[in-house]
Design an enzyme around this catalytic site. Sequence first.
Site, PDB file in Angstrom:
ATOM      1  N   MET A   1      -7.132  10.624   0.517  1.00 51.10           N
ATOM      2  CA  MET A   1      -6.528  11.519   1.502  1.00 51.10           C
ATOM      3  C   MET A   1      -7.495  11.731   2.658  1.00 51.10           C
ATOM      4  O   MET A   1      -8.611  12.220   2.474  1.00 51.10           O
ATOM      5  CB  MET A   1      -6.201  12.859   0.820  1.00 51.10           C
ATOM      6  N   ALA A   2      -7.019  11.331   3.848  1.00 48.23           N
ATOM      7  CA  ALA A   2      -7.867  11.395   5.032  1.00 48.23           C
ATOM      8  C   ALA A   2      -8.380  12.810   5.274  1.00 48.23           C
ATOM      9  O   ALA A   2      -7.620  13.771   5.216  1.00 48.23           O
ATOM     10  CB  ALA A   2      -7.072  10.919   6.241  1.00 48.23           C
TER      11      ALA A   2
ATOM     12  N   GLN B   1      -7.841   1.451   1.574  1.00 47.40           N
ATOM     13  CA  GLN B   1      -6.508   1.520   2.173  1.00 47.40           C
ATOM     14  C   GLN B   1      -6.554   1.279   3.675  1.00 47.40           C
ATOM     15  O   GLN B   1      -7.303   1.943   4.396  1.00 47.40           O
ATOM     16  CB  GLN B   1      -5.867   2.882   1.910  1.00 47.40           C
TER      17      GLN B   1
ATOM     18  N   CYS C   1       2.065   7.089   5.760  1.00 46.76           N
ATOM     19  CA  CYS C   1       1.475   8.186   6.530  1.00 46.76           C
ATOM     20  C   CYS C   1       2.463   8.677   7.600  1.00 46.76           C
ATOM     21  O   CYS C   1       2.995   7.896   8.382  1.00 46.76           O
ATOM     22  CB  CYS C   1       0.168   7.721   7.187  1.00 46.76           C
TER      23      CYS C   1
ATOM     24  N   ASN D   1       4.474   9.334  -7.017  1.00 51.63           N
ATOM     25  CA  ASN D   1       3.626  10.281  -6.281  1.00 51.63           C
ATOM     26  C   ASN D   1       4.468  11.385  -5.644  1.00 51.63           C
ATOM     27  O   ASN D   1       5.537  11.124  -5.105  1.00 51.63           O
ATOM     28  CB  ASN D   1       2.835   9.517  -5.204  1.00 51.63           C
ATOM     29  N   GLY D   2       3.912  12.594  -5.741  1.00 47.68           N
ATOM     30  CA  GLY D   2       4.513  13.746  -5.082  1.00 47.68           C
ATOM     31  C   GLY D   2       4.616  14.937  -6.002  1.00 47.68           C
ATOM     32  O   GLY D   2       5.228  14.866  -7.063  1.00 47.68           O
TER      33      GLY D   2
ATOM     34  N   GLY E   1      -2.269  13.976  -5.376  1.00 50.86           N
ATOM     35  CA  GLY E   1      -2.887  14.214  -4.073  1.00 50.86           C
ATOM     36  C   GLY E   1      -3.393  15.633  -3.988  1.00 50.86           C
ATOM     37  O   GLY E   1      -4.463  15.973  -4.525  1.00 50.86           O
ATOM     38  N   ARG E   2      -2.593  16.502  -3.375  1.00 54.63           N
ATOM     39  CA  ARG E   2      -3.039  17.870  -3.093  1.00 54.63           C
ATOM     40  C   ARG E   2      -3.427  18.644  -4.345  1.00 54.63           C
ATOM     41  O   ARG E   2      -4.307  19.508  -4.296  1.00 54.63           O
ATOM     42  CB  ARG E   2      -1.941  18.615  -2.329  1.00 54.63           C
TER      43      ARG E   2
HETATM   44  C1  FMN Z   1      -4.812  16.096   3.955  1.00 55.79           C
HETATM   45  C2  FMN Z   1      -4.036  14.917   3.441  1.00 55.79           C
HETATM   46  C3  FMN Z   1      -4.473  13.641   3.774  1.00 55.79           C
HETATM   47  C4  FMN Z   1      -3.782  12.526   3.310  1.00 55.79           C
HETATM   48  N1  FMN Z   1      -4.247  11.279   3.613  1.00 55.79           N
HETATM   49  C5  FMN Z   1      -3.650  10.185   3.068  1.00 55.79           C
HETATM   50  C6  FMN Z   1      -4.186   8.893   3.266  1.00 55.79           C
HETATM   51  O1  FMN Z   1      -5.205   8.704   3.940  1.00 55.79           O
HETATM   52  N2  FMN Z   1      -3.551   7.862   2.684  1.00 55.79           N
HETATM   53  C7  FMN Z   1      -2.424   8.022   1.911  1.00 55.79           C
HETATM   54  O2  FMN Z   1      -1.886   7.065   1.377  1.00 55.79           O
HETATM   55  N3  FMN Z   1      -1.890   9.239   1.719  1.00 55.79           N
HETATM   56  C8  FMN Z   1      -2.481  10.318   2.269  1.00 55.79           C
HETATM   57  N4  FMN Z   1      -1.957  11.557   2.039  1.00 55.79           N
HETATM   58  C9  FMN Z   1      -0.728  11.688   1.241  1.00 55.79           C
HETATM   59  C10 FMN Z   1      -1.061  11.827  -0.253  1.00 55.79           C
HETATM   60  O3  FMN Z   1      -1.717  10.678  -0.717  1.00 55.79           O
HETATM   61  C11 FMN Z   1       0.222  11.998  -1.064  1.00 55.79           C
HETATM   62  O4  FMN Z   1       1.037  10.882  -0.888  1.00 55.79           O
HETATM   63  C12 FMN Z   1       1.006  13.248  -0.681  1.00 55.79           C
HETATM   64  O5  FMN Z   1       0.147  14.334  -0.449  1.00 55.79           O
HETATM   65  C13 FMN Z   1       2.005  13.601  -1.785  1.00 55.79           C
HETATM   66  O6  FMN Z   1       1.348  13.763  -3.007  1.00 55.79           O
HETATM   67  P1  FMN Z   1       0.959  15.236  -3.567  1.00 55.79           P
HETATM   68  O7  FMN Z   1       2.233  16.032  -3.600  1.00 55.79           O
HETATM   69  O8  FMN Z   1       0.361  14.956  -4.917  1.00 55.79           O
HETATM   70  O9  FMN Z   1      -0.011  15.820  -2.594  1.00 55.79           O
HETATM   71  C14 FMN Z   1      -2.614  12.685   2.508  1.00 55.79           C
HETATM   72  C15 FMN Z   1      -2.184  13.978   2.187  1.00 55.79           C
HETATM   73  C16 FMN Z   1      -2.881  15.073   2.639  1.00 55.79           C
HETATM   74  C17 FMN Z   1      -2.378  16.442   2.266  1.00 55.79           C
END
Ligand code: FMN
Length: 309
Positions: free
Chosen positions: A1-2, A54, A84, A186-187, A210-211
């Site tokens: 996650m960026a 990535q 993204c 994912n999600g 992710g989060r």
């Molecule tokens: C701050 C932030 C940065 C993210 N950066 C990326 C990224 O660089 N590459 C990516 O594939 N997904 C990125 N995501 C998306 C997450 O990988 C994920 O797909 C999304 O948050 C849903 O999953 P979650 O509900 O578990 O958070 C980012 C999400 C957040 C909140």
Amino acid sequence: MAGAADRAFRELCISFGAAFCVSELVSAKGVALGDKKSRSLLDVSEKERPYGLQLFGDDPAVMCAAAREAARNDPDFIDINMGCPAQKVVANGGGSALLNHPALVASIVAAVRNAVPARIPVSVKIRAGWDSGHINAVEIAKLAEEAGAAFITVHGRTRVQQYRPPVDLAVIRAVKQAVNIPVVGNGDVFSPKDAANMLEQTGCDMVMCGRGALGAPWLFAQISAWLNHEVNLPEPPLTEKLLVLCRQARRTAELKGEEVAAREIRKHAAWYIKGMPGAARLRARCGKLCGSDDLKQLVAEILEKSSVA
Ligand SMILES: Cc1cc2nc3c(=O)[nH]c(=O)nc-3n(C[C@H](O)[C@H](O)[C@H](O)COP(=O)(O)O)c2cc1C
């Protein structure tokens, strides 16, 4: 996650049992043009393996050049970002904008697959589609599979939905039923029960967090314990959580220097203290942290307050 899951954090996730980690998204154009920051994001540390780099971009030739560069660092896989939603990424045709161009998806996957050695798998991360009128994850997944993707991660929301409403598990299930390569769901995985539910409802092969892991890298240990042994690992005690935060802060300083670490640890500290007594007030303190001494003082105060309470 960026801007969130940097090397210090990813190493922690692996140490808590994450099956693999992925880099922050890296601009293929930046890499191809020799941009220093983009190139530095391609470094791989042995402590974060298995590890995927990535890339994002919309030009097959540029993606190939960047993938070749990435392959020099011997990642365990190379992932192509097609999910993204950020304006600055989609405005340039990358990330989830690619979902609107299925033929380009196929060209990019095939080109990157051919550009890197066969031992390095190429994967794709997608969303459900661009918006509710264009849900095409199944079509995109099939094209990616045909073009040589080794696995596919599906975030069950559209680009327009960003991070709300709750994830649509049906779209992940539809992708799983349509392809023969592994599918990562994912999600909204914030707990072991969410992970089990994702696996059960979609039939997916793995779950990506992710989060839910931000400020809680032990989530991977909790999920593994539940999925493998039906053991409900409790939340770590406050002291342990704070120790993990300090460990992350130390490692961030080692990797990025004290000054950058002092700034970057603020948001992580706020994630760690989420849910702790007095979190709202503490969050304001986190935003003003000015280095390791400051962090130590904050941790000492939290512990003192918790022992009095
Ligand atoms: C701050 C932030 C940065 C993210 N950066 C990326 C990224 O660089 N590459 C990516 O594939 N997904 C990125 N995501 C998306 C997450 O990988 C994920 O797909 C999304 O948050 C849903 O999953 P979650 O509900 O578990 O958070 C980012 C999400 C957040 C909140």
